[in-house]
Design a protein around this motif. Structure first.
Motif, mmCIF file in Angstrom:
data_model
loop_
_atom_site.group_PDB
_atom_site.id
_atom_site.type_symbol
_atom_site.label_atom_id
_atom_site.label_comp_id
_atom_site.label_asym_id
_atom_site.label_seq_id
_atom_site.Cartn_x
_atom_site.Cartn_y
_atom_site.Cartn_z
ATOM 1 N N THR A 15 0.849 -1.191 0.000
ATOM 2 C CA THR A 15 0.000 0.000 0.000
ATOM 3 C C THR A 15 0.886 1.243 0.000
ATOM 4 N N ASP A 16 0.396 2.309 -0.612
ATOM 5 C CA ASP A 16 1.185 3.545 -0.697
ATOM 6 C C ASP A 16 1.520 4.083 0.691
ATOM 7 N N PHE A 17 0.527 4.076 1.586
ATOM 8 C CA PHE A 17 0.746 4.621 2.932
ATOM 9 C C PHE A 17 1.846 3.859 3.658
ATOM 10 N N ALA A 18 1.747 2.540 3.658
ATOM 11 C CA ALA A 18 2.708 1.732 4.414
ATOM 12 C C ALA A 18 4.103 1.823 3.831
ATOM 13 N N PHE A 19 4.208 1.788 2.512
ATOM 14 C CA PHE A 19 5.522 1.831 1.877
ATOM 15 C C PHE A 19 6.249 3.136 2.207
ATOM 16 N N LYS A 20 5.520 4.237 2.129
ATOM 17 C CA LYS A 20 6.142 5.530 2.416
ATOM 18 C C LYS A 20 6.388 5.706 3.907
ATOM 19 N N LEU A 21 5.540 5.119 4.744
ATOM 20 C CA LEU A 21 5.768 5.164 6.188
ATOM 21 C C LEU A 21 7.069 4.462 6.552
ATOM 22 N N LEU A 22 7.286 3.288 5.980
ATOM 23 C CA LEU A 22 8.446 2.475 6.350
ATOM 24 C C LEU A 22 9.740 2.953 5.713
ATOM 25 N N PHE A 23 9.661 3.485 4.484
ATOM 26 C CA PHE A 23 10.889 3.799 3.765
ATOM 27 C C PHE A 23 11.034 5.273 3.381
ATOM 28 N N GLY A 24 9.983 6.061 3.526
ATOM 29 C CA GLY A 24 10.040 7.426 3.020
ATOM 30 C C GLY A 24 9.966 8.515 4.062
ATOM 31 N N THR A 25 10.255 8.191 5.316
ATOM 32 C CA THR A 25 10.198 9.202 6.376
ATOM 33 C C THR A 25 11.537 9.301 7.100
ATOM 34 N N GLU A 26 11.852 10.495 7.563
ATOM 35 C CA GLU A 26 13.086 10.707 8.322
ATOM 36 C C GLU A 26 13.145 9.810 9.551
ATOM 37 N N LEU A 27 11.994 9.596 10.173
ATOM 38 C CA LEU A 27 11.943 8.784 11.378
ATOM 39 C C LEU A 27 12.423 7.357 11.128
ATOM 40 N N ASN A 28 12.132 6.837 9.938
ATOM 41 C CA ASN A 28 12.453 5.440 9.644
ATOM 42 C C ASN A 28 13.505 5.282 8.542
ATOM 43 N N VAL A 82 13.243 4.596 -5.574
ATOM 44 C CA VAL A 82 12.712 3.319 -5.102
ATOM 45 C C VAL A 82 11.203 3.337 -5.309
ATOM 46 N N GLU A 83 10.717 2.416 -6.122
ATOM 47 C CA GLU A 83 9.308 2.391 -6.496
ATOM 48 C C GLU A 83 8.680 1.054 -6.122
ATOM 49 N N MET A 84 7.489 1.116 -5.533
ATOM 50 C CA MET A 84 6.684 -0.074 -5.301
ATOM 51 C C MET A 84 5.631 -0.154 -6.389
ATOM 52 N N GLN A 85 5.628 -1.238 -7.162
ATOM 53 C CA GLN A 85 4.686 -1.388 -8.267
ATOM 54 C C GLN A 85 3.690 -2.500 -7.958
ATOM 55 N N LYS A 86 2.423 -2.110 -7.834
ATOM 56 C CA LYS A 86 1.387 -3.083 -7.466
ATOM 57 C C LYS A 86 1.034 -4.015 -8.619
ATOM 58 N N GLY A 87 1.029 -3.488 -9.843
ATOM 59 C CA GLY A 87 0.631 -4.298 -10.987
ATOM 60 C C GLY A 87 1.402 -3.880 -12.224
ATOM 61 N N GLU A 88 1.497 -4.803 -13.181
ATOM 62 C CA GLU A 88 2.251 -4.517 -14.394
ATOM 63 C C GLU A 88 1.494 -3.526 -15.264
ATOM 64 N N GLN A 89 2.201 -2.542 -15.782
ATOM 65 C CA GLN A 89 1.623 -1.557 -16.675
ATOM 66 C C GLN A 89 2.076 -1.831 -18.103
ATOM 67 N N ALA A 90 1.287 -1.334 -19.057
ATOM 68 C CA ALA A 90 1.571 -1.618 -20.462
ATOM 69 C C ALA A 90 2.974 -1.169 -20.860
#
Length: 314
Positions: A15-28, A82-90
């Motif tokens: 999920t966007d929220f969780a991914f950015k929480l874990l890897f995209g914040t100064e705290l973490n 660093v990108e999280m991709q949920k599904g394959e795009q064309a």
């Protein structure tokens, strides 16, 4: 709104929220540093990262906008997307190349002489899917560089694309050996775990599981996570439904045309054409569902590969 409807103990990192929480914040950011060092053993010893603006515009106003999940640089000035991709795009690979141009171009020195010396750029894709042209290959870690097709030697070593096909990683806890194994296991299984596995006793994982525990969220964080989780589940449902409908339609059309031609070659050609038509129908079905979800036309176009005009007419 409370957490009563959530049965998982830990967040879903896709999920966007969780991914950015874990890897995209100064705290973490300790988590991001550990992940990058595990991903690039022998190449990187990253001691610190600085988060950069994730929204970028092209060099001209008419250029497309790029919004990254995580964008940072290490203590040597090397850039990481660093990108999280949920599904394959064309046009996923094209999109990946396009995104890499931004951290390259922004290194240009303005207003003075410049010798084109560049810092390294790494684009890392954590993929919740398997490449459509990668069937039958067990390898889940792909490292891509510019190379001479004849000599097989790397032509330029400062541009690296790393893709992780997460569905292919199937190691069990007792099989985990390296830090890279452990990070892959966490990303693949976090939302299914009820406790921190014994194999993940490093301090960085203690921090990760603490940050990922839903019970620790405040009310605002919980609402944001539930919304993000709903979007992820809706996305997953749209993709799976469209895939099924497209496959059924493609096979049906292929068989029908093959029967009409009445010969073995006709059947084979009919199947191939029908499957191609089915793929187009699948793209259209995904586009219709995404329009119903209220997503922007540009996002739908980037996901499905359909022309914007065609999307507007659906």
């Amino acid at each position: 709104m409370g957490s009563e409807g959530l049965r998982e103990r830990y967040v879903n990192p896709y999920t966007d929220f969780a991914f950015k929480l874990l890897f995209g914040t100064e705290l973490n950011k300790e988590l991001l540093i550990s992940f990058l060092n595990a991903l690039l053993p022998g190449e990187q010893i990253i001691t610190d990262v600085t988060y950069l603006n994730t929204e970028h515009l092209g060099t001209q106003e008419r250029d497309r906008r790029a919004v990254f999940d995580i964008y940072c640089e290490n203590n040597r000035g090397e850039k990481f997307l660093v990108e999280m991709q949920k599904g394959e795009q064309a046009f996923f690979k094209e999109r990946s190349i396009y995104y890499a141009t931004f951290p390259i171009r922004e290194q240009a020195v303005k207003g003075q002489d410049w010798d084109y010396g560049l810092k390294a750029v790494y684009t890392i894709g954590i993929l919740n899917f398997i490449f459509s042209d990668d069937s039958g290959i067990d390898q889940f870690y792909h490292e891509v560089k510019l190379a001479d097709v004849h000599t097989k030697k790397v032509f330029y070593d400062k541009l690296t694309f790393i893709y992780l096909e997460m569905p292919k990683f199937n190691k069990e806890e007792h099989e985990l050996e390296s830090m890279f194994d452990k990070w892959m296991f966490v990303l693949r299984n976090l939302s299914r775990l009820m406790d921190r596995p014994q194999a993940l006793q490093e301090r960085v994982f203690e921090r990760l599981f603490r940050a990922a525990e839903i019970a620790n969220f405040n009310k605002v964080e919980l609402i944001e996570y539930e919304d993000s989780l709903k979007n992820y589940r809706d996305w997953y449902s749209v993709i799976k439904t469209a895939e099924q409908k497209g496959l059924e339609l493609g096979i049906a059309k292929g068989i029908e045309q093959g029967i009409e031609q009445g010969i073995e070659q006709g059947i084979e050609q009919g199947l191939q054409q029908g499957l191609a038509e089915g793929k187009l129908e699948k793209q259209k079905e995904i586009a219709r569902n995404m329009k119903q979800m209220g997503l922007a036309t540009e996002i739908i176009a980037g996901t499905t590969g359909l022309p914007i005009d065609e999307i507007r007419n659906l």
